[in-house]
Design a protein around this motif. Structure first.
Motif, short mmCIF file in Angstrom:
data_model
loop_
_atom_site.label_atom_id
_atom_site.label_comp_id
_atom_site.label_asym_id
_atom_site.label_seq_id
_atom_site.Cartn_x
_atom_site.Cartn_y
_atom_site.Cartn_z
N ASN A 134 0.86 -1.26 0.08
CA ASN A 134 -0.17 0.12 -0.05
C ASN A 134 0.72 1.42 -0.08
OD1 ASN A 134 -2.02 1.70 0.16
ND2 ASN A 134 -2.63 1.15 2.30
N VAL A 135 1.33 1.63 -1.29
CA VAL A 135 2.09 2.97 -1.39
C VAL A 135 1.20 3.67 -2.25
CG1 VAL A 135 4.54 1.83 -1.09
CG2 VAL A 135 3.47 1.67 -3.43
N ASP A 136 1.93 4.87 -2.61
CA ASP A 136 1.23 5.94 -3.23
C ASP A 136 1.29 5.46 -4.75
OD1 ASP A 136 0.11 7.87 -1.23
OD2 ASP A 136 2.28 8.77 -1.35
N LYS A 137 0.31 5.77 -5.50
CA LYS A 137 0.30 5.38 -6.89
C LYS A 137 1.50 5.81 -7.60
CE LYS A 137 -4.74 4.82 -7.63
NZ LYS A 137 -5.94 5.23 -8.31
N GLY A 138 2.14 5.12 -8.33
CA GLY A 138 3.32 5.40 -9.21
C GLY A 138 4.54 5.04 -8.52
N SER A 139 4.39 4.78 -6.99
CA SER A 139 5.59 4.52 -5.87
C SER A 139 5.72 2.98 -5.78
CB SER A 139 5.39 5.23 -4.72
OG SER A 139 5.38 6.28 -4.54
N HIS A 140 6.83 2.47 -5.46
CA HIS A 140 7.22 0.94 -5.37
C HIS A 140 7.82 0.88 -3.97
CE1 HIS A 140 6.98 1.81 -9.59
NE2 HIS A 140 6.86 0.48 -9.67
N LEU A 141 7.52 -0.49 -3.44
CA LEU A 141 8.17 -0.78 -2.17
C LEU A 141 9.36 -1.59 -2.25
CD1 LEU A 141 7.73 -0.75 1.00
CD2 LEU A 141 6.42 -2.67 0.72
N PRO A 169 10.03 -1.84 12.93
CA PRO A 169 9.20 -1.44 12.01
C PRO A 169 9.42 -2.31 10.68
CG PRO A 169 11.38 -0.38 12.07
CD PRO A 169 11.14 -1.35 13.06
N TRP A 170 9.96 -3.53 10.73
CA TRP A 170 10.28 -4.38 9.31
C TRP A 170 9.42 -5.75 9.83
CZ3 TRP A 170 13.24 -2.86 5.22
CH2 TRP A 170 14.13 -1.62 5.56
N VAL A 171 9.05 -6.18 8.55
CA VAL A 171 8.37 -7.54 8.71
C VAL A 171 9.00 -8.42 7.42
CG1 VAL A 171 6.13 -6.48 9.34
CG2 VAL A 171 6.59 -6.64 6.86
N LYS A 172 9.25 -9.56 7.75
CA LYS A 172 9.86 -10.66 6.81
C LYS A 172 8.73 -11.20 5.95
CE LYS A 172 12.30 -14.92 6.61
NZ LYS A 172 13.22 -16.08 7.67
N TYR A 189 12.82 -8.49 3.27
CA TYR A 189 12.15 -7.60 4.35
C TYR A 189 11.71 -6.31 3.89
CZ TYR A 189 14.38 -10.94 7.78
OH TYR A 189 14.85 -11.88 8.33
N VAL A 190 10.46 -5.91 4.29
CA VAL A 190 9.99 -4.60 3.90
C VAL A 190 9.48 -3.78 4.99
CG1 VAL A 190 9.19 -5.45 1.54
CG2 VAL A 190 7.78 -5.41 3.60
N LEU A 191 9.28 -2.80 4.83
CA LEU A 191 8.49 -1.78 6.32
C LEU A 191 7.12 -2.08 6.34
CD1 LEU A 191 10.33 1.67 5.36
CD2 LEU A 191 10.56 0.23 7.42
N VAL A 239 5.52 14.08 -4.63
CA VAL A 239 6.33 13.13 -4.18
C VAL A 239 6.47 12.05 -4.89
CG1 VAL A 239 6.05 11.21 -2.37
CG2 VAL A 239 5.37 13.56 -1.56
N TYR A 240 7.64 11.78 -5.23
CA TYR A 240 8.02 10.48 -6.40
C TYR A 240 7.88 9.02 -5.47
CZ TYR A 240 9.40 14.19 -9.70
OH TYR A 240 9.59 15.31 -10.41
N SER A 241 8.51 9.07 -4.56
CA SER A 241 8.64 7.87 -3.80
C SER A 241 8.89 8.00 -2.21
CB SER A 241 9.74 7.09 -4.31
OG SER A 241 11.01 7.57 -4.06
N GLU A 242 8.42 6.89 -1.49
CA GLU A 242 8.66 6.86 -0.18
C GLU A 242 9.33 5.93 0.29
OE1 GLU A 242 5.22 8.38 2.31
OE2 GLU A 242 4.34 9.31 0.47
N GLU A 243 10.19 5.73 1.22
CA GLU A 243 10.84 4.67 1.54
C GLU A 243 11.65 4.95 2.99
OE1 GLU A 243 14.52 1.46 0.22
OE2 GLU A 243 13.71 3.01 -1.18
N ASP A 244 11.59 4.07 3.75
CA ASP A 244 12.30 4.20 5.42
C ASP A 244 12.16 5.58 5.71
OD1 ASP A 244 13.07 1.70 4.44
OD2 ASP A 244 15.08 2.11 3.84
#
Length: 581
Positions: free
Chosen positions: A131-138, A168-171, A180-182, A243-248
């Motif tokens: 569940n990230v913003d449209k156009g973003s990636h995890l 904050p991380w999950v396997k 692992y991702v946030l 906003v282009y992307s969100e990470e960490d």
């Protein structure tokens, strides 16, 4: 234990006064009470027991201080029991054996990760969705840390299997890859599941893969996703950013052509309440949106979007993120699958591409979203229709400003403009009265005129703005008028000399006349009409007198205008929104 007075907190930093000195400290190392206030009393410090939870074969570093630059005290194996004294930010103060130090809190768990090894109890899993913003990636990483190797990039709505959570991380397992991702970017339901039947054309691209968000505090725009990187500028509370992307915990954003990083903790999707008056009027055109798009397609509209896809068997991978075209020439499409539109160009064998993501196409094949060595590309009709359609922007407080009547007054107060907009803007500081006079005399919106001057003069610092000697006279040019043909300064100075702009005020007022005479005087008095000129298209059936070939030009121009309006308490906005059959 030293007591400090906190003035404000922005991102990871707090502005404080300690003694007679004012400066900045990491907010994560401040508490509401003296950590030693219970010293020498009978009340013991509260502790908890946790276990090291890193990948098998890995170790957790115990450091002397809560910093990755501090000395290493020990290396703790998976499953080791530690006593936790406190957790502050990303760090936990722990005791392991006889040594006390600091570890990353995200690698601690409440139970031994190997306590069920060898038993028949199956590993419990859950299903979640990206569940990230449209156009973003995890990003899926090899370990629960930003330093982990990037394994792949997951798309919005992609289903993942979740094994364990640690901090904050999950396997998770996705596409057969475990990593692992946030956790904050996972949801229990597909974020797009409820939009499949809303009547919208889901095949239309989103503009430039960005979304608009707003700062909730005065916020540092940094060169990289770390508080250790330098500050580009400080953004005012309420500033709109793309906003282009969100990470960490960091967002990659763009503001007024500058790209940098801000803390996601201080971004919101909702614009703050406006104090201004907004009036909308509708202008109807005697042609359909589809007819207008066909007219535009005849003049080769361009785009710099990365909504470009090619089937995976067209590419020979040279790394995880790069490849070359193989087996002849291949079409590119504006979506993943053969049902999507061809963009009117092909990639020849041997062309190098950068792979942005991997997706399952609507034809069952795997497709790559790509960026390749061509900055501008032919836009598809679908993409043109997106930017032409006012309904995509009219409810957005930022993007709707492409319909701002540039000939309508904003009814500004000169004192407020000087204090909130022009303060600290070099030669333009204190010149609000000149701008208001220029706007009134030439029928130009004041905010648009000020935004134009700030852009052309580099916030009042350019050579032309601060005066250039020409034929023995010092002349000024605030809008870059005539500053072209290779020698911008001399040509701009010559134009200013010819028109008698011997004071900053004369340049502000005189230059506004030139601005109003070209596009605004021709009736193209919104950014949307400057780009698309629908009046000519509706009357004559062809495209003419358009400011740019970039289909996103008007969309991209409005951030600075919005942010200037946002600084003020009182103003008027008049929008002229086109309506097609």
């Amino acid at each position: 234990g030293e007591k400090v007075t906190v003035y404000s907190i922005s991102g990871d930093w707090a502005k404080v006064k300690a003694g007679s000195k004012t400066g900045y400290v990491h907010a994560s190392f401040l508490t509401n009470s003296n950590p030693d206030s219970s010293a020498d009393t009978s009340t013991p410090a509260k502790t908890t027991t946790k276990y090291v939870n890193v990948d098998k074969g890995s170790h957790l570093i115990l450091r002397s201080k809560a910093s990755e630059t501090s000395s290493i005290l020990d290396s703790l194996p998976r499953g080791e029991k530690v006593t936790v004294y406190s957790i502050s930010g990303d760090w936990a103060k722990v005791k392991a054996g006889s040594k006390t130090g600091y570890v990353h809190a995200s690698f601690l768990a409440n139970s031994n990760p190997d306590s069920h090894a060898g038993t028949s109890t199956p590993v419990q899993t859950t299903t979640k969705y990206v569940n990230v913003d449209k156009g973003s990636h995890l990003v899926l990483r090899s370990k629960a840390s930003r330093s982990g190797k990037i394994l792949t990039s997951l798309q919005r709505g992609e289903k993942v299997t979740v094994y364990t959570a640690s901090g904050p991380w999950v396997k998770v397992k996705a596409r057969g890859i475990t990593g692992y991702v946030l956790a904050s970017y996972l949801s229990d339901a597909d974020p797009d599941a409820s939009t499949a039947d809303d009547g919208n054309n889901s095949s239309e691209p989103t503009p430039d893969a960005t979304v608009t968000k707003y700062t909730t505090a005065d916020l540092n725009l940094r060169k990289g996703p770390s508080t250790l990187t330098s500050v580009i500028e400080v953004l005012d509370k309420g500033t709109a950013v793309k906003v282009y992307s969100e990470e960490d915990g960091w967002a990659k954003v763009e503001i007024s052509g500058k790209i940098g990083y801000v803390s996601t903790n201080y971004l919101t999707s909702a614009a703050q309440q406006s104090n201004g008056k907004v009036t909308s009027i509708v202008k109807k055109y005697d042609l359909s949106l589809d007819e207008l798009a066909n007219i535009q397609m005849r003049v080769s509209p361009q785009t710099d979007t990365n909504n470009r896809y090619i089937r995976s068997d067209a590419i020979k991978l040279t790394s995880h993120t790069t490849g070359v075209v193989q087996n002849g020439s291949w079409h590119i499409r504006d979506g993943a699958g053969t049902k999507n539109h061809e963009v009117g160009e092909t990639l020849k064998e041997g062309t190098k591409v950068t792979i942005l993501s991997t997706v399952k196409g609507d034809d069952g094949y795997t497709w790559y979203q790509i960026s390749y060595n061509k900055a501008w590309k032919n836009a598809t009709k679908n993409e043109v229709k997106y930017y032409l359609n006012p309904n995509n922007f009219v409810s957005d407080p930022v993007r709707s400003l492409q319909f701002l009547k540039l000939t309508s007054t904003a009814n500004l107060n000169a004192t407020e403009v000087n204090q909130k907009i022009l303060a600290g803007k070099g030669i333009l500081a204190g010149k609000a009265s000149a701008f208001l006079t220029a706007a009134k005399q030439n029928g130009i919106n004041e905010i648009y005129l000020i935004a134009h001057a700030l852009l052309e003069t580099g916030n009042g610092t350019s050579q032309l703005a601060n005066g250039v000697k020409y034929n023995g006279k010092t002349v000024y040019n605030m809008y870059g008028t005539g500053a072209n043909d290779g020698n911008a300064v001399q040509n701009g100075a010559r134009y200013a000399y010819q028109h008698g702009w011997t004071t900053p005020e004369a340049a502000i007022i005189g230059g506004a006349k030139f601005i109003s005479s070209n596009y605004l005087g021709a009736g193209q008095d919104t950014l949307y009409k400057m780009r698309w000129n629908p009046d000519v298209a509706a009357t004559y059936g062809y495209a003419s007198h358009q400011y740019a070939t970039d289909i996103g030009w008007a969309y991209k121009q409005v951030d600075e205008i919005y942010n200037l309006y946002n600084l003020l308490d009182n103003y008027n906005i008049t929008l002229e929104v086109p309506s097609y059959q």
